[in-house]
Design a protein around this motif. Structure first.
Motif, PDB file in Angstrom:
ATOM      1  N   PRO A   2      47.034   6.388 -68.578  1.00  0.00           N
ATOM      2  CA  PRO A   2      48.033   5.379 -68.902  1.00  0.00           C
ATOM      3  C   PRO A   2      48.035   4.282 -67.855  1.00  0.00           C
ATOM      4  O   PRO A   2      47.805   4.524 -66.675  1.00  0.00           O
ATOM      5  N   GLN A   3      48.248   3.075 -68.314  1.00  0.00           N
ATOM      6  CA  GLN A   3      48.275   1.934 -67.403  1.00  0.00           C
ATOM      7  C   GLN A   3      49.703   1.616 -67.016  1.00  0.00           C
ATOM      8  O   GLN A   3      50.512   1.234 -67.842  1.00  0.00           O
ATOM      9  N   HIS A   4      50.024   1.798 -65.733  1.00  0.00           N
ATOM     10  CA  HIS A   4      51.362   1.502 -65.253  1.00  0.00           C
ATOM     11  C   HIS A   4      51.498   0.008 -64.989  1.00  0.00           C
ATOM     12  O   HIS A   4      50.535  -0.669 -64.651  1.00  0.00           O
ATOM     13  N   VAL A 540      60.452  -4.189 -57.709  1.00  0.00           N
ATOM     14  CA  VAL A 540      60.981  -2.850 -57.482  1.00  0.00           C
ATOM     15  C   VAL A 540      60.814  -2.058 -58.773  1.00  0.00           C
ATOM     16  O   VAL A 540      61.247  -2.498 -59.851  1.00  0.00           O
ATOM     17  N   LEU A 541      60.189  -0.923 -58.664  1.00  0.00           N
ATOM     18  CA  LEU A 541      60.018  -0.021 -59.796  1.00  0.00           C
ATOM     19  C   LEU A 541      61.096   1.054 -59.734  1.00  0.00           C
ATOM     20  O   LEU A 541      61.286   1.689 -58.689  1.00  0.00           O
ATOM     21  N   VAL A 542      61.795   1.241 -60.830  1.00  0.00           N
ATOM     22  CA  VAL A 542      62.838   2.266 -60.937  1.00  0.00           C
ATOM     23  C   VAL A 542      62.375   3.286 -61.968  1.00  0.00           C
ATOM     24  O   VAL A 542      62.129   2.936 -63.125  1.00  0.00           O
ATOM     25  N   VAL A 543      62.228   4.532 -61.557  1.00  0.00           N
ATOM     26  CA  VAL A 543      61.720   5.573 -62.448  1.00  0.00           C
ATOM     27  C   VAL A 543      62.727   6.719 -62.502  1.00  0.00           C
ATOM     28  O   VAL A 543      63.122   7.255 -61.460  1.00  0.00           O
ATOM     29  N   VAL A 551      56.285  13.353 -62.356  1.00  0.00           N
ATOM     30  CA  VAL A 551      55.602  12.132 -62.766  1.00  0.00           C
ATOM     31  C   VAL A 551      55.126  11.388 -61.531  1.00  0.00           C
ATOM     32  O   VAL A 551      55.917  11.142 -60.600  1.00  0.00           O
ATOM     33  N   ALA A 552      53.858  11.022 -61.511  1.00  0.00           N
ATOM     34  CA  ALA A 552      53.292  10.340 -60.353  1.00  0.00           C
ATOM     35  C   ALA A 552      53.682   8.873 -60.348  1.00  0.00           C
ATOM     36  O   ALA A 552      53.685   8.199 -61.393  1.00  0.00           O
ATOM     37  N   LEU A 553      54.020   8.370 -59.164  1.00  0.00           N
ATOM     38  CA  LEU A 553      54.237   6.944 -59.003  1.00  0.00           C
ATOM     39  C   LEU A 553      52.882   6.241 -58.987  1.00  0.00           C
ATOM     40  O   LEU A 553      51.863   6.823 -58.611  1.00  0.00           O
ATOM     41  N   PRO A 554      52.830   4.963 -59.385  1.00  0.00           N
ATOM     42  CA  PRO A 554      51.555   4.247 -59.353  1.00  0.00           C
ATOM     43  C   PRO A 554      51.046   4.077 -57.928  1.00  0.00           C
ATOM     44  O   PRO A 554      51.816   4.110 -56.960  1.00  0.00           O
ATOM     45  N   GLU A 555      49.766   3.888 -57.817  1.00  0.00           N
ATOM     46  CA  GLU A 555      49.145   3.726 -56.504  1.00  0.00           C
ATOM     47  C   GLU A 555      49.741   2.517 -55.793  1.00  0.00           C
ATOM     48  O   GLU A 555      49.909   1.447 -56.378  1.00  0.00           O
ATOM     49  N   GLY A 556      50.067   2.714 -54.528  1.00  0.00           N
ATOM     50  CA  GLY A 556      50.609   1.623 -53.723  1.00  0.00           C
ATOM     51  C   GLY A 556      52.116   1.542 -53.732  1.00  0.00           C
ATOM     52  O   GLY A 556      52.703   0.806 -52.931  1.00  0.00           O
ATOM     53  N   ALA A 557      52.776   2.267 -54.639  1.00  0.00           N
ATOM     54  CA  ALA A 557      54.241   2.250 -54.683  1.00  0.00           C
ATOM     55  C   ALA A 557      54.798   3.008 -53.483  1.00  0.00           C
ATOM     56  O   ALA A 557      54.316   4.086 -53.138  1.00  0.00           O
ATOM     57  N   VAL A 558      55.820   2.437 -52.870  1.00  0.00           N
ATOM     58  CA  VAL A 558      56.441   3.050 -51.697  1.00  0.00           C
ATOM     59  C   VAL A 558      57.914   3.325 -52.006  1.00  0.00           C
ATOM     60  O   VAL A 558      58.675   2.394 -52.307  1.00  0.00           O
ATOM     61  N   ALA A 559      58.310   4.592 -51.956  1.00  0.00           N
ATOM     62  CA  ALA A 559      59.691   4.959 -52.281  1.00  0.00           C
ATOM     63  C   ALA A 559      60.670   4.325 -51.292  1.00  0.00           C
ATOM     64  O   ALA A 559      60.475   4.400 -50.079  1.00  0.00           O
ATOM     65  N   ALA A 579      61.220   2.259 -55.950  1.00  0.00           N
ATOM     66  CA  ALA A 579      60.008   2.098 -55.151  1.00  0.00           C
ATOM     67  C   ALA A 579      59.574   0.639 -55.153  1.00  0.00           C
ATOM     68  O   ALA A 579      59.668  -0.045 -56.178  1.00  0.00           O
ATOM     69  N   SER A 580      59.121   0.166 -53.997  1.00  0.00           N
ATOM     70  CA  SER A 580      58.561  -1.179 -53.931  1.00  0.00           C
ATOM     71  C   SER A 580      57.130  -1.139 -54.447  1.00  0.00           C
ATOM     72  O   SER A 580      56.407  -0.152 -54.258  1.00  0.00           O
TER      73      SER A 580
END
Length: 583
Positions: A2-4, A540-543, A551-559, A579-580
């Protein structure tokens, strides 16, 4: 794979442009503080007791204002503190221009408002315009004046049906149980007219077609605005105008019911005439400087969202509580639908959206979310010792996630006192302590709302858990409250109190109350992922993970913050993370 990060749907809040470096824009934004404010509901009788009599009061509130400032909220809304016989916990008002001695004095209210403002907090008062107490001077005058008098025209008095007027004027039911009409005894001792009370028998509905009623409430608004009040929460905002002729409605009343299964609106709710009232009130509020700085928020149980949005047109209310969101089932599809529907409807009228999970009328969300069936759903029947008790640990775990999601959304958020401590409902309160009129009018079949109104625990080892110094408490606190007390959470990494403080601090720093929000696909059906864009073009990504698998956060995301610990940068079940994202 899947493409985040692919934005597939979005909704935007109309907003004043705001950057952290532009002082003039900050001034303008401050005048519109309600656009993105986090408002903390204070239920005065249960917040803090300053004189030790077991009843919370305004001096108690004033003493705790630094706590609210440090929590990071922008405003407090106080449930009614007016003179009242307290048949419905102050929502039966006998004098709108004075403070009930239970809570202090008018001077105490003015001191509380002044101290709140000194600490940078706005103050919202609760206004109860649908009905007055039967001990209000107007109602007493109506009883004395008799049928056909101007005094009775301020209320909804009607002759009864039947040969001798022995039957009520229509078949309406009270929200609190039983019929919505009571018959009075006239001055000569004869059975007389009937008066409408959609709620308790001691809460007589006003006639909002009466010019005196309209003028009186505009003066009440001015009375409190002149004392520094920044806004009003309007009780039963959709109920003041009734359908012409008061036609029968052969449906059982739920608490502030909406349309029936056929889509028909009840004749006592959401009538078009209410909008004229709010246009007049808006003119009153807008006459105070800075222009636009005084606000109203509607308690309006109205569906669909497009119908509720009519209360938020530019010349009416500023906000309305989002009960659709509050009552969403704990599932990604349900919560997503509530968010998208709310934002889209409010965008049509240029209004910010409010978000709320708990208040003084519903079971606390830390308990609703621990329910075995349909977690998150609310009802107005309450939670009692004969009901299946929620899973306390699971409920708190989900409540933290739900709050973290809510506080990431654009618009204004409302918190109910104690939720920042993770307080559950007092679901085993003994029936002998109940005070909610629903309990009495339903003959004990509905336990009512007392369980969410129990006094707060401030200190684990103190009398009444620090509610006061005497140990007196108008409702008993359960022993479990000791582990939720504020003092045992203060400064403790991972505590619910510190989680809220972190969420509120980051929300302000990142200005998440304003700007765009978009749904991000690719995380699966049991995950809700949102992308927020900050004013400096940060992302900012909110999951929130509603599913069973991490569920894995996308690469490079920092909580930045999470409602519970992540595992290998994966979001566990029933957890929300902010996560930023890399630029």
């Amino acid at each position: 794979m899947p493409q985040h990060g692919v934005v597939t749907s979005s909704a935007t809040l109309p907003t004043t442009p705001l950057t952290r470096s532009a002082a003039d824009e900050r001034d303008e934004a401050d005048a519109l503080w309600w656009h993105d404010a986090v408002v903390y509901q204070v239920y005065p009788r249960s917040f803090a007791d300053g004189n030790g009599d077991g009843m919370g009061d305004l001096p108690g509130v004033t003493a705790k204002l630094p706590y609210l400032r440090d929590l990071g909220v922008d405003a407090l809304w106080l449930s009614p503190y007016y003179v009242s016989p307290m048949a419905d916990a102050g929502y039966d008002v006998a004098d709108y221009r004075d403070i009930d001695p239970l809570f202090g004095s008018l001077a105490d209210a003015e001191a509380m408002i002044a101290e709140a403002h000194r600490l940078g907090l706005k103050v919202i008062a609760d206004l109860v315009p649908n009905h007055t107490s039967d001990e209000h001077a107007w109602f007493q005058a109506a009883l004395a004046a008799g049928p056909g008098s101007p005094e009775r025209d301020r209320f909804l008095f009607r002759d009864g049906r039947g040969a001798d007027g022995e039957l009520p004027p229509n078949d309406w039911r009270s929200v609190f149980g039983g019929q919505a009409w009571s018959r009075v005894t006239e001055a000569d001792g004869s059975p007389g007219q009937w008066y409408l009370h959609i709620f308790d028998v001691k809460q007589a509905d006003l006639n909002w077609h009466n010019a005196e009623v309209r003028a009186e409430f505009e003066e009440i608004l001015r009375f409190w605005l002149d004392r520094g009040i920044d806004g009003f929460r309007v009780d039963v905002a959709h109920g003041m105008v009734k359908a012409e002729g008061l036609p029968d409605w052969d449906h059982e009343q739920e608490m502030l019911d909406g349309a029936n299964e056929d889509g028909d609106r009840p004749p006592m709710w959401d009538q078009d005439g209410v909008h004229e009232i709010y246009r007049a009130w808006r003119q009153v509020l807008d006459s105070y400087e800075p222009h636009g700085s005084r606000m109203m928020v509607a308690e309006a149980w109205v569906e669909p969202a497009s119908r509720l949005a009519r209360y938020l047109r530019p010349d009416e209310m500023h906000q309305a509580f989002n009960f659709h969101y509050l009552g969403s089932r704990w599932a990604a599809t349900d919560v997503r639908e509530a968010i998208e529907t709310s934002l889209e409807a409010n965008e049509m009228v240029g209004a910010p959206t409010t978000w709320v999970l708990s208040n003084h009328d519903v079971v606390r969300h830390a308990s609703r979310l621990g329910a075995a069936e349909e977690p998150g759903r609310h009802n107005h029947k309450g939670l009692g010792p004969r009901d299946e008790q929620p899973d306390e640990e699971l409920g708190l775990h989900r409540a933290r996630a739900a709050s973290a999601l809510m506080l990431a959304l654009p618009g204004s958020a409302y918190l109910y006192q104690g939720e920042e401590l993770g307080l559950p409902e007092h679901g085993t309160l003994d029936d002998s302590y109940r005070q909610d009129p629903s309990w009495f009018r339903h003959g004990g079949e509905v336990v009512g709302r007392d369980g969410c109104r129990v006094p707060l625990p401030w200190k684990a080892d103190a009398p009444a858990y620090g509610f006061n110094d005497t140990g007196e408490s108008w409702l008993p606190q359960p022993a479990s409250f000791a582990r939720y007390a504020a003092d045992v959470q203060e400064g403790v990494d991972g505590s619910t109190l510190e989680l809220y403080r972190t969420l509120l601090r980051l929300r302000k720093e990142l200005l998440l109350g304003r700007g765009d929000v978009a749904v991000v696909e690719g995380f699966g059906d049991d995950v809700l992922a949102l992308q927020r864009t900050t004013p400096d073009d940060g992302r900012v990504l909110v999951v929130t993970n509603f599913g069973d698998e991490p569920v894995a956060l996308p690469e490079g995301a920092v909580a930045l913050v999470a409602s519970a610990d992540l595992v290998d940068n994966k979001v566990p079940t029933d957890v929300t993370v902010w996560a930023s994202l890399p630029g």
